[in-house]
Design a protein around this motif. Structure first.
Motif, mmCIF file in Angstrom:
data_model
loop_
_atom_site.group_PDB
_atom_site.id
_atom_site.type_symbol
_atom_site.label_atom_id
_atom_site.label_comp_id
_atom_site.label_asym_id
_atom_site.label_seq_id
_atom_site.Cartn_x
_atom_site.Cartn_y
_atom_site.Cartn_z
ATOM 1 N N ARG A 197 0.827 -1.217 0.000
ATOM 2 C CA ARG A 197 0.000 0.000 0.000
ATOM 3 C C ARG A 197 0.859 1.266 0.000
ATOM 4 N N VAL A 198 2.179 1.112 0.145
ATOM 5 C CA VAL A 198 3.049 2.298 0.119
ATOM 6 C C VAL A 198 3.418 2.601 -1.336
ATOM 7 N N LEU A 199 2.972 3.764 -1.795
ATOM 8 C CA LEU A 199 3.301 4.197 -3.157
ATOM 9 C C LEU A 199 4.711 4.791 -3.165
ATOM 10 N N ILE A 200 5.510 4.384 -4.136
ATOM 11 C CA ILE A 200 6.870 4.929 -4.250
ATOM 12 C C ILE A 200 6.840 6.025 -5.310
ATOM 13 N N VAL A 201 7.336 7.201 -4.943
ATOM 14 C CA VAL A 201 7.503 8.256 -5.948
ATOM 15 C C VAL A 201 8.998 8.389 -6.201
ATOM 16 N N SER A 202 9.405 8.063 -7.415
ATOM 17 C CA SER A 202 10.815 8.148 -7.771
ATOM 18 C C SER A 202 11.028 9.437 -8.562
ATOM 19 N N ASP A 203 11.735 10.381 -7.953
ATOM 20 C CA ASP A 203 11.992 11.671 -8.595
ATOM 21 C C ASP A 203 13.337 11.564 -9.304
ATOM 22 N N ASP A 204 13.276 11.405 -10.628
ATOM 23 C CA ASP A 204 14.483 11.145 -11.432
ATOM 24 C C ASP A 204 14.984 12.397 -12.158
ATOM 25 N N MET A 205 14.655 13.568 -11.607
ATOM 26 C CA MET A 205 14.972 14.840 -12.287
ATOM 27 C C MET A 205 16.422 14.966 -12.770
ATOM 28 N N TYR A 206 17.356 14.392 -11.979
ATOM 29 C CA TYR A 206 18.777 14.608 -12.292
ATOM 30 C C TYR A 206 19.428 13.371 -12.909
ATOM 31 N N GLU A 207 18.628 12.487 -13.503
ATOM 32 C CA GLU A 207 19.147 11.187 -13.970
ATOM 33 C C GLU A 207 20.320 11.315 -14.942
ATOM 34 N N HIS A 208 20.355 12.391 -15.736
ATOM 35 C CA HIS A 208 21.410 12.509 -16.748
ATOM 36 C C HIS A 208 22.652 13.237 -16.245
ATOM 37 N N ILE A 209 22.529 13.907 -15.096
ATOM 38 C CA ILE A 209 23.671 14.697 -14.617
ATOM 39 C C ILE A 209 24.438 13.830 -13.616
ATOM 40 N N LEU A 210 25.308 12.985 -14.163
ATOM 41 C CA LEU A 210 26.044 11.993 -13.376
ATOM 42 C C LEU A 210 27.534 12.262 -13.507
ATOM 43 N N PHE A 211 28.292 12.030 -12.416
ATOM 44 C CA PHE A 211 29.735 12.323 -12.439
ATOM 45 C C PHE A 211 30.590 11.063 -12.553
ATOM 46 N N GLY A 212 30.032 9.924 -12.264
ATOM 47 C CA GLY A 212 30.808 8.686 -12.328
ATOM 48 C C GLY A 212 30.547 7.941 -13.629
ATOM 49 N N ASP A 213 31.002 6.684 -13.678
ATOM 50 C CA ASP A 213 30.825 5.887 -14.901
ATOM 51 C C ASP A 213 29.564 5.024 -14.854
ATOM 52 N N GLN A 214 28.972 4.932 -13.657
ATOM 53 C CA GLN A 214 27.819 4.041 -13.537
ATOM 54 C C GLN A 214 26.589 4.607 -14.230
ATOM 55 N N GLY A 320 27.535 12.149 -6.500
ATOM 56 C CA GLY A 320 27.414 11.220 -7.620
ATOM 57 C C GLY A 320 26.812 11.889 -8.844
ATOM 58 N N GLY A 321 26.037 12.954 -8.609
ATOM 59 C CA GLY A 321 25.384 13.633 -9.721
ATOM 60 C C GLY A 321 24.676 14.886 -9.246
ATOM 61 N N ALA A 322 23.751 15.409 -10.097
ATOM 62 C CA ALA A 322 23.081 16.704 -9.890
ATOM 63 C C ALA A 322 24.132 17.825 -9.969
ATOM 64 N N PHE A 323 23.812 19.022 -9.506
ATOM 65 C CA PHE A 323 24.855 20.063 -9.608
ATOM 66 C C PHE A 323 25.000 20.849 -8.308
ATOM 67 N N TYR A 324 25.129 20.062 -7.228
ATOM 68 C CA TYR A 324 25.279 20.682 -5.911
ATOM 69 C C TYR A 324 26.380 19.993 -5.111
#
Ligand code: PLP
Length: 404
Positions: A197-214, A320-324
């Motif tokens: 019954r727990v809804l998961i909200v996945s906020d993927d706003m920064y999915e493309h701004i990644l600093f590593g290779d993964q 790992g990512g985003a710009f902060y």
């Protein structure tokens, strides 16, 4: 005049206060460097702007379907297939006026007064307020620097009660840049499978701004069994430097999306027709336009993090990512307070001090639910960043020198 109770649920935004103070100093003629903003400093790529101009000139300026044009929804479906290996039908997609609006609609569609929403902290500042506006109860789960800003399965299990209706996951995170690994998501997924019954909200706003290779993964990539229990939200805002265009989108179970469409139909109706055409051009166009921006953010990150760690009393994990960068300044606060340079021993006083003495605006961690930190944004030129960090070091270390 009487105001509605729900307006009292919203806290005055610390972020807003920081911006107001910085603007006041600027108006007085001070050379203030802003490291507070949460939007890319790049221009929207040319082909996206051209598509919007053609839409205006072609007369595409009327109402559209509330949930977005069929062709934009198809572009969103294709994006989920291409970038996230996820399959959706048009009835599982809604386009809204920015990622914030997407989240607002999700909450309005699923949260009743008294429902609990688990929000890992540090969090994006709007999450708790939007939940509170719906009468929901934000349940904050702290994950500080000692646990790399990520909650554990045990913490999640402990936070779930019979009233829990939603969990928010935001990876890469604003404000910390932390990314959940496959294994970490799998651990959380095991708990969530036991609580359908727990809804998961996945906020993927920064999915493309990644600093590593993964490569980017969200919880559905790791645990497809959660498909019927998850809404993914995203937007063109950060990836394509389109914050002002206001286009976000969400994908999830049909009945939830249908309820979100109903909510949206009685508030904004469709997102702006022209901005929808621009978003379609962004999602369907050459994705190479993202890379120069990501490279610039990575360079700034790679410069800023070691620099922050070289300042006495400041500690910062690589993001790992985003710009902060989200730096632990508790020791710096302690020293400044000891030297009577800070009236109060907290991060709001610290960021005020940095603004007053270094003329750099930063955002205190408490704006994101975790006291004792400062967030700096890399959404500024390398020159500005270098000068800002030099000034921050001077302001902080003068206390260290005084202390010794
Ligand atoms: N989610 C997160 C984590 C964000 O950082 C932001 C914007 O700062 C949003 C959602 C909302 O983005 P938008 O500008 O598309 O409303």
């Amino acid at each position: 005049m009487k105001l509605a109770q729900r307006t009292l649920a919203i806290k005055p935004a610390i972020l807003q206060a920081v911006t107001t103070k910085a603007n006041r100093l600027k108006a007085l003629g001070h050379d203030v460097i802003g490291l507070g903003v949460g939007e890319p400093d790049f221009d929207t790529p040319r082909h996206i702007k051209d598509a919007a101009i053609a839409a205006i000139n072609g007369g595409f300026t009327k109402y559209t379907a509330v949930d977005g044009t069929p062709s934009l929804k198809q572009a969103v479906i294709n994006k989920f297939r291409r970038d996230n290996q996820l399959e959706y039908t048009p009835r599982q997609i809604i386009v809204s006026c920015g990622g914030k609006h997407s989240f607002f609609n999700i909450v309005q569609a699923t949260i009743d007064p008294g429902d609990e929403v688990i929000i890992p902290a540090p969090y994006w500042a709007s999450f708790p307020d939007i939940v509170a506006l719906a009468g929901g109860i934000p349940v904050i789960v702290q994950a500080d620097i000692a646990q790399a800003f990520k909650i554990s399965p045990a913490q999640l299990e402990q936070a779930i009660t019979p009233q829990t209706r939603m969990l928010i996951l935001n990876s890469p995170s604003n404000p910390t840049g932390a990314i959940y690994s496959r294994d970490e998501l799998a651990g959380l997924a095991q708990v969530l499978l036991r609580h359908p019954r727990v809804l998961i909200v996945s906020d993927d706003m920064y999915e493309h701004i990644l600093f590593g290779d993964q490569a980017f993964v969200n919880i559905l990539n790791v645990c497809p069994d959660l498909y019927g229990q998850t809404v993914i939200m995203n937007a063109v805002s950060k990836t394509y430097a389109m914050t002002g265009w206001r286009i976000g989108f969400a994908a999830g179970p049909e009945e939830i999306v249908a309820a979100m469409v109903n909510v949206q139909s009685q508030s904004t109706s469709n997102p702006t027709s022209i901005a929808q055409v621009a978003a379609e051009a962004a999602l369907n166009g050459d994705q190479a336009c993202i890379q120069p921006m990501v490279r610039a953010f990575r360079e700034r990150h790679d410069f800023a993090v070691p620099w922050l760690n070289s300042i006495g009393g400041v500690r910062c994990l690589p993001a790992g990512g985003a710009f902060y960068a989200f730096a632990d300044v508790r020791e710096a606060i302690r020293r400044l307070h000891e030297n009577r340079l800070l009236e109060k021993s907290d991060d709001v006083a610290f960021s005020d001090y940095i603004l007053e003495t270094a003329k750099v605006s930063v955002v205190p961690g408490s704006a994101f639910g975790t006291d004792g930190y400062m967030r700096i944004s890399f959404a500024t030129s390398m020159e500005n960043l270098q000068e800002a960090l030099r000034r921050i070091r001077l302001a902080v270390e003068c206390a260290v020198v005084k202390a010794s």
